[in-house]
Design a protein around this motif. Structure first.
Motif, PDB file in Angstrom:
ATOM      1  N   ALA A 176       0.823  -1.205   0.000  1.00  0.00           N
ATOM      2  CA  ALA A 176       0.000   0.000   0.000  1.00  0.00           C
ATOM      3  C   ALA A 176       0.861   1.262   0.000  1.00  0.00           C
ATOM      4  O   ALA A 176       0.618   2.202  -0.771  1.00  0.00           O
ATOM      5  CB  ALA A 176      -0.930   0.002   1.209  1.00  0.00           C
ATOM      6  N   THR A 177       1.884   1.287   0.837  1.00  0.00           N
ATOM      7  CA  THR A 177       2.724   2.479   0.921  1.00  0.00           C
ATOM      8  C   THR A 177       3.595   2.635  -0.328  1.00  0.00           C
ATOM      9  O   THR A 177       3.865   3.754  -0.765  1.00  0.00           O
ATOM     10  CB  THR A 177       3.611   2.425   2.177  1.00  0.00           C
ATOM     11  N   ARG A 178       4.013   1.527  -0.900  1.00  0.00           N
ATOM     12  CA  ARG A 178       4.777   1.613  -2.151  1.00  0.00           C
ATOM     13  C   ARG A 178       3.908   2.144  -3.282  1.00  0.00           C
ATOM     14  O   ARG A 178       4.354   2.929  -4.124  1.00  0.00           O
ATOM     15  CB  ARG A 178       5.333   0.238  -2.504  1.00  0.00           C
ATOM     16  N   ARG A 179       2.638   1.707  -3.293  1.00  0.00           N
ATOM     17  CA  ARG A 179       1.736   2.183  -4.336  1.00  0.00           C
ATOM     18  C   ARG A 179       1.498   3.690  -4.187  1.00  0.00           C
ATOM     19  O   ARG A 179       1.436   4.423  -5.170  1.00  0.00           O
ATOM     20  CB  ARG A 179       0.423   1.411  -4.272  1.00  0.00           C
ATOM     21  N   PHE A 180       1.363   4.149  -2.954  1.00  0.00           N
ATOM     22  CA  PHE A 180       1.163   5.581  -2.738  1.00  0.00           C
ATOM     23  C   PHE A 180       2.407   6.368  -3.139  1.00  0.00           C
ATOM     24  O   PHE A 180       2.310   7.441  -3.746  1.00  0.00           O
ATOM     25  CB  PHE A 180       0.825   5.855  -1.274  1.00  0.00           C
ATOM     26  N   ALA A 181       3.573   5.852  -2.804  1.00  0.00           N
ATOM     27  CA  ALA A 181       4.822   6.533  -3.172  1.00  0.00           C
ATOM     28  C   ALA A 181       4.958   6.640  -4.687  1.00  0.00           C
ATOM     29  O   ALA A 181       5.393   7.672  -5.216  1.00  0.00           O
ATOM     30  CB  ALA A 181       6.011   5.789  -2.572  1.00  0.00           C
ATOM     31  N   ALA A 182       4.569   5.574  -5.390  1.00  0.00           N
ATOM     32  CA  ALA A 182       4.624   5.596  -6.858  1.00  0.00           C
ATOM     33  C   ALA A 182       3.643   6.629  -7.408  1.00  0.00           C
ATOM     34  O   ALA A 182       3.941   7.338  -8.379  1.00  0.00           O
ATOM     35  CB  ALA A 182       4.318   4.211  -7.415  1.00  0.00           C
ATOM     36  N   TRP A 183       2.472   6.720  -6.781  1.00  0.00           N
ATOM     37  CA  TRP A 183       1.465   7.704  -7.193  1.00  0.00           C
ATOM     38  C   TRP A 183       2.010   9.121  -7.000  1.00  0.00           C
ATOM     39  O   TRP A 183       1.845   9.980  -7.861  1.00  0.00           O
ATOM     40  CB  TRP A 183       0.194   7.504  -6.375  1.00  0.00           C
ATOM     41  N   CYS A 184       2.662   9.347  -5.859  1.00  0.00           N
ATOM     42  CA  CYS A 184       3.239  10.668  -5.584  1.00  0.00           C
ATOM     43  C   CYS A 184       4.302  11.028  -6.627  1.00  0.00           C
ATOM     44  O   CYS A 184       4.359  12.164  -7.115  1.00  0.00           O
ATOM     45  CB  CYS A 184       3.846  10.686  -4.176  1.00  0.00           C
ATOM     46  N   GLU A 185       5.118  10.057  -6.970  1.00  0.00           N
ATOM     47  CA  GLU A 185       6.162  10.296  -7.960  1.00  0.00           C
ATOM     48  C   GLU A 185       5.558  10.673  -9.311  1.00  0.00           C
ATOM     49  O   GLU A 185       6.028  11.586  -9.985  1.00  0.00           O
ATOM     50  CB  GLU A 185       7.046   9.061  -8.100  1.00  0.00           C
ATOM     51  N   ASP A 186       4.474   9.969  -9.678  1.00  0.00           N
ATOM     52  CA  ASP A 186       3.810  10.255 -10.949  1.00  0.00           C
ATOM     53  C   ASP A 186       3.197  11.646 -10.969  1.00  0.00           C
ATOM     54  O   ASP A 186       2.975  12.222 -12.043  1.00  0.00           O
ATOM     55  CB  ASP A 186       2.726   9.209 -11.223  1.00  0.00           C
ATOM     56  N   HIS A 187       2.887  12.177  -9.778  1.00  0.00           N
ATOM     57  CA  HIS A 187       2.227  13.479  -9.704  1.00  0.00           C
ATOM     58  C   HIS A 187       3.185  14.578  -9.223  1.00  0.00           C
ATOM     59  O   HIS A 187       2.753  15.628  -8.741  1.00  0.00           O
ATOM     60  CB  HIS A 187       1.006  13.403  -8.788  1.00  0.00           C
ATOM     61  N   GLY A 188       4.467  14.324  -9.337  1.00  0.00           N
ATOM     62  CA  GLY A 188       5.460  15.344  -9.045  1.00  0.00           C
ATOM     63  C   GLY A 188       5.696  15.633  -7.575  1.00  0.00           C
ATOM     64  O   GLY A 188       6.274  16.668  -7.235  1.00  0.00           O
ATOM     65  N   LEU A 189       5.289  14.721  -6.703  1.00  0.00           N
ATOM     66  CA  LEU A 189       5.519  14.895  -5.267  1.00  0.00           C
ATOM     67  C   LEU A 189       6.744  14.084  -4.876  1.00  0.00           C
ATOM     68  O   LEU A 189       6.681  12.853  -4.814  1.00  0.00           O
ATOM     69  CB  LEU A 189       4.305  14.429  -4.458  1.00  0.00           C
ATOM     70  N   ASP A 190       7.830  14.763  -4.626  1.00  0.00           N
ATOM     71  CA  ASP A 190       9.050  14.033  -4.303  1.00  0.00           C
ATOM     72  C   ASP A 190       9.564  14.331  -2.897  1.00  0.00           C
ATOM     73  O   ASP A 190      10.655  13.912  -2.534  1.00  0.00           O
ATOM     74  CB  ASP A 190      10.144  14.338  -5.333  1.00  0.00           C
ATOM     75  N   GLU A 191       8.778  15.075  -2.116  1.00  0.00           N
ATOM     76  CA  GLU A 191       9.167  15.371  -0.745  1.00  0.00           C
ATOM     77  C   GLU A 191       8.063  14.952   0.211  1.00  0.00           C
ATOM     78  O   GLU A 191       6.887  15.258  -0.003  1.00  0.00           O
ATOM     79  CB  GLU A 191       9.452  16.866  -0.571  1.00  0.00           C
ATOM     80  N   LEU A 192       8.434  14.261   1.264  1.00  0.00           N
ATOM     81  CA  LEU A 192       7.456  13.770   2.231  1.00  0.00           C
ATOM     82  C   LEU A 192       6.694  14.919   2.880  1.00  0.00           C
ATOM     83  O   LEU A 192       5.476  14.832   3.084  1.00  0.00           O
ATOM     84  CB  LEU A 192       8.187  12.951   3.315  1.00  0.00           C
ATOM     85  N   ALA A 193       7.390  16.013   3.191  1.00  0.00           N
ATOM     86  CA  ALA A 193       6.755  17.153   3.844  1.00  0.00           C
ATOM     87  C   ALA A 193       5.716  17.830   2.960  1.00  0.00           C
ATOM     88  O   ALA A 193       4.856  18.578   3.456  1.00  0.00           O
ATOM     89  CB  ALA A 193       7.816  18.159   4.276  1.00  0.00           C
ATOM     90  N   ALA A 194       5.766  17.586   1.655  1.00  0.00           N
ATOM     91  CA  ALA A 194       4.830  18.234   0.730  1.00  0.00           C
ATOM     92  C   ALA A 194       3.505  17.490   0.616  1.00  0.00           C
ATOM     93  O   ALA A 194       2.543  17.996   0.028  1.00  0.00           O
ATOM     94  CB  ALA A 194       5.477  18.351  -0.653  1.00  0.00           C
ATOM     95  N   VAL A 195       3.415  16.276   1.176  1.00  0.00           N
ATOM     96  CA  VAL A 195       2.186  15.486   1.083  1.00  0.00           C
ATOM     97  C   VAL A 195       1.098  16.112   1.951  1.00  0.00           C
ATOM     98  O   VAL A 195       1.288  16.335   3.150  1.00  0.00           O
ATOM     99  CB  VAL A 195       2.440  14.027   1.516  1.00  0.00           C
ATOM    100  N   GLN A 196      -0.047  16.384   1.339  1.00  0.00           N
ATOM    101  CA  GLN A 196      -1.172  17.015   2.021  1.00  0.00           C
ATOM    102  C   GLN A 196      -2.410  16.099   1.961  1.00  0.00           C
ATOM    103  O   GLN A 196      -2.459  15.163   1.148  1.00  0.00           O
ATOM    104  CB  GLN A 196      -1.490  18.364   1.358  1.00  0.00           C
ATOM    105  N   PRO A 197      -3.428  16.381   2.794  1.00  0.00           N
ATOM    106  CA  PRO A 197      -4.655  15.567   2.764  1.00  0.00           C
ATOM    107  C   PRO A 197      -5.275  15.469   1.381  1.00  0.00           C
ATOM    108  O   PRO A 197      -5.811  14.424   1.010  1.00  0.00           O
ATOM    109  CB  PRO A 197      -5.579  16.312   3.733  1.00  0.00           C
ATOM    110  N   ILE A 198      -5.201  16.542   0.593  1.00  0.00           N
ATOM    111  CA  ILE A 198      -5.791  16.511  -0.744  1.00  0.00           C
ATOM    112  C   ILE A 198      -5.109  15.474  -1.631  1.00  0.00           C
ATOM    113  O   ILE A 198      -5.744  14.843  -2.490  1.00  0.00           O
ATOM    114  CB  ILE A 198      -5.714  17.916  -1.394  1.00  0.00           C
ATOM    115  N   HIS A 199      -3.819  15.265  -1.407  1.00  0.00           N
ATOM    116  CA  HIS A 199      -3.098  14.248  -2.193  1.00  0.00           C
ATOM    117  C   HIS A 199      -3.535  12.847  -1.803  1.00  0.00           C
ATOM    118  O   HIS A 199      -3.754  11.990  -2.672  1.00  0.00           O
ATOM    119  CB  HIS A 199      -1.585  14.415  -1.987  1.00  0.00           C
ATOM    120  N   VAL A 200      -3.649  12.606  -0.508  1.00  0.00           N
ATOM    121  CA  VAL A 200      -4.097  11.283  -0.042  1.00  0.00           C
ATOM    122  C   VAL A 200      -5.513  11.020  -0.527  1.00  0.00           C
ATOM    123  O   VAL A 200      -5.845   9.914  -0.963  1.00  0.00           O
ATOM    124  CB  VAL A 200      -4.029  11.194   1.495  1.00  0.00           C
ATOM    125  N   ALA A 201      -6.378  12.049  -0.471  1.00  0.00           N
ATOM    126  CA  ALA A 201      -7.760  11.896  -0.925  1.00  0.00           C
ATOM    127  C   ALA A 201      -7.822  11.572  -2.413  1.00  0.00           C
ATOM    128  O   ALA A 201      -8.611  10.724  -2.849  1.00  0.00           O
ATOM    129  CB  ALA A 201      -8.544  13.169  -0.627  1.00  0.00           C
TER     130      ALA A 201
END
Length: 318
Positions: free
Chosen positions: A49-74
């Protein structure tokens, strides 16, 4: 070596580089997947699950953990809903919530971006586990030949699952000493999830089945050895049965007994609970025997309504 693992965690335990921007974060993630999660299946599911989310973040230009917001998780959860069933989506969200919580309490993150995100609504009122009638369960036990040790072992193993509502892993984890006498009655001690021990008195039929097996196996003097074991024909030594071994055995025994229902290891938990409740047993006591934390879980195994529905369908006189 331990220090090396902390500074450079094993690749098999790290979801992705997103979650380890610093040695402190990497150490915290490693602790989460080792110290916090004891069940191997849960660990694997949460890693995926966490690997899938990390891959999703990478695809959407999120490469920093501190930049992850509730809207991204949603947005990630919303995308998952178009690909997976609600239980799978909820498991992904649970994995993220727990991991982010762990990072927050470890002062790696300031807030949990998954905390306020809602998953899909999913309510289960009835389990999907195939269940046998009491007559079918009795026929299955009676159809197992008891002129061999393997037959006695298989009958005893299925008997424990039927009469104690036990999970298969709790049964195959039993030692010889986990069948014992107390107050002139046989008891079984089951090793449940999380290291919890749960003792259940034996039904008189189960007591006889276990006594027959132990007498034939001649293992009463080996208290710390596995109760249900392989024959040792291939390796030269007996080993505990695996879950897959039990599943294959059940398929063979069911086919030999002429049972058409596609059953599995969990069938006998549902079968025992349903038979107990049909015989005027209470949900509260069924919960205690099954060692369920909530009566709602026990209720999922109550399949009495199946027979009511069948009786009503037969009234369609066409």
């Amino acid at each position: 070596m331990v220090a090396d693992l902390i500074i450079a965690p094993s690749p098999g335990l790290i979801p992705a580089t997103l979650f380890m921007p610093t040695p402190k974060a990497a150490k915290r993630v490693l602790e989460f997947f080792t110290a916090q999660i004891n069940n191997d299946h849960t660990r694997k599911a949460y890693l995926n699950a966490t690997r899938r989310f990390a891959a999703w973040c990478e695809d959407h230009g999120l490469d920093e953990l501190a930049a992850v917001q509730p809207i991204h998780v949603a947005a990630f959860v919303k995308e998952l809903q178009g690909q997976f069933t609600p239980p799978t989506v909820k498991q992904h969200l649970a994995a993220l919530r727990m991991l982010f919580d762990w990072l927050v309490t470890g002062h790696v993150m300031d807030a949990n971006p998954a905390h306020a995100v809602r998953g899909p609504k999913y309510v289960v009122k009835k389990g999907k586990t195939p269940v046998l009638t009491a007559d079918e369960a009795r026929a299955l036990l009676d159809a197992i030949p008891i002129d061999t040790l393997i037959g006695l072992r298989d009958r005893a193993l299925i008997g424990v699952m039927v009469y104690t509502f036990a999970r298969v892993n709790a049964v195959i984890g039993m030692k010889v000493k986990d069948y014992f006498t107390q107050g002139r009655r046989g008891w079984v001690r089951l090793h449940e999830k999380g290291g919890n021990e749960h003792a259940v008195p034996c039904h008189h039929s189960l007591e006889q089945i276990l006594d027959d097996y132990l007498a034939a196996a001649g293992i009463a003097g080996e208290p710390d050895e596995p109760l249900f074991r392989t024959t040792g024909r291939k390796t030269g030594a007996a080993h505990p049965l695996w879950q897959q071994d039990v599943y294959r055995m059940i398929q063979r025994r069911a086919a030999a007994a002429g049972i058409a229902t596609k059953i599995g290891n969990h069938t006998f938990r549902a079968t025992g609970i349903t038979a107990y409740l049909k015989n005027k047993g209470t949900l509260e006591h069924a919960q205690t025997i099954a060692n369920h934390a909530s009566p709602r879980t026990t209720k999922l195994y109550d399949r009495r309504s199946d027979e009511i529905s069948l009786d009503e369908v037969e009234k369609i006189a066409i």
